[in-house]
Design a protein around this motif. Structure first.
Motif, short mmCIF file in Angstrom:
data_model
loop_
_atom_site.label_atom_id
_atom_site.label_comp_id
_atom_site.label_asym_id
_atom_site.label_seq_id
_atom_site.Cartn_x
_atom_site.Cartn_y
_atom_site.Cartn_z
N UNK A 1 0.82 -1.22 0.00
CA UNK A 1 0.00 0.00 0.00
C UNK A 1 0.85 1.26 0.00
N UNK A 2 1.82 1.33 0.90
CA UNK A 2 2.62 2.54 1.02
C UNK A 2 3.55 2.76 -0.17
N UNK A 3 4.18 1.71 -0.63
CA UNK A 3 5.12 1.85 -1.74
C UNK A 3 4.42 2.20 -3.05
N UNK A 4 3.28 1.60 -3.31
CA UNK A 4 2.58 1.94 -4.56
C UNK A 4 2.11 3.39 -4.52
N UNK A 5 1.63 3.85 -3.37
CA UNK A 5 1.22 5.25 -3.24
C UNK A 5 2.41 6.19 -3.47
N UNK A 6 3.53 5.88 -2.86
CA UNK A 6 4.75 6.68 -3.02
C UNK A 6 5.21 6.69 -4.48
N UNK A 7 5.12 5.56 -5.14
CA UNK A 7 5.56 5.44 -6.53
C UNK A 7 4.69 6.28 -7.46
#
Length: 105
Positions: free
Chosen positions: A47-53
């Motif tokens: 969740x966090x990494x896809x949002x950041x990406x």
């Protein structure tokens, strides 16, 4: 997402590298399709990494509309997170690899 045997082989190859803690493939919604982490870590990283990406991709495009985000590397004191986003027509996938910073490149 391609051939299952090829995906299995890629996961095995990535996991065999020194210091790799886990590998995740997530879709555009931040939902893991494949993972080597436990459920709690998978949900958190995906969740966090896809949002950041997505945010990072937007920055690259705003700086240069003809440019495209190909790879992200986030290094902290303990871990290094490497993200290879794949943005195709109507299809987004994220390969996320987490490794121990002490063992990393």
């Amino acid at each position: 997402m391609g051939d299952t045997a090829a995906i299995d082989e890629t996961f095995k190859r990535l996991q065999s590298h020194k210091g790799v803690l886990g590998v995740i493939v997530a879709n555009a919604d931040g939902i893991a399709i494949r993972t080597t982490f436990d459920n709690e870590l998978t949900v958190q990283y995906a969740a966090l990494v896809t949002h950041f990406t997505v945010k990072s991709r937007s920055v690259v495009r705003k700086l240069d509309p003809e440019n495209e985000l190909k790879f992200l590397r986030i290094r902290s004191k303990k871990h290094e997170i490497m993200i290879a986003p794949e943005f195709e027509r109507n299809c987004e996938y994220y390969l996320i690899l987490v490794q121990d910073q002490a063992m990393g490149v």
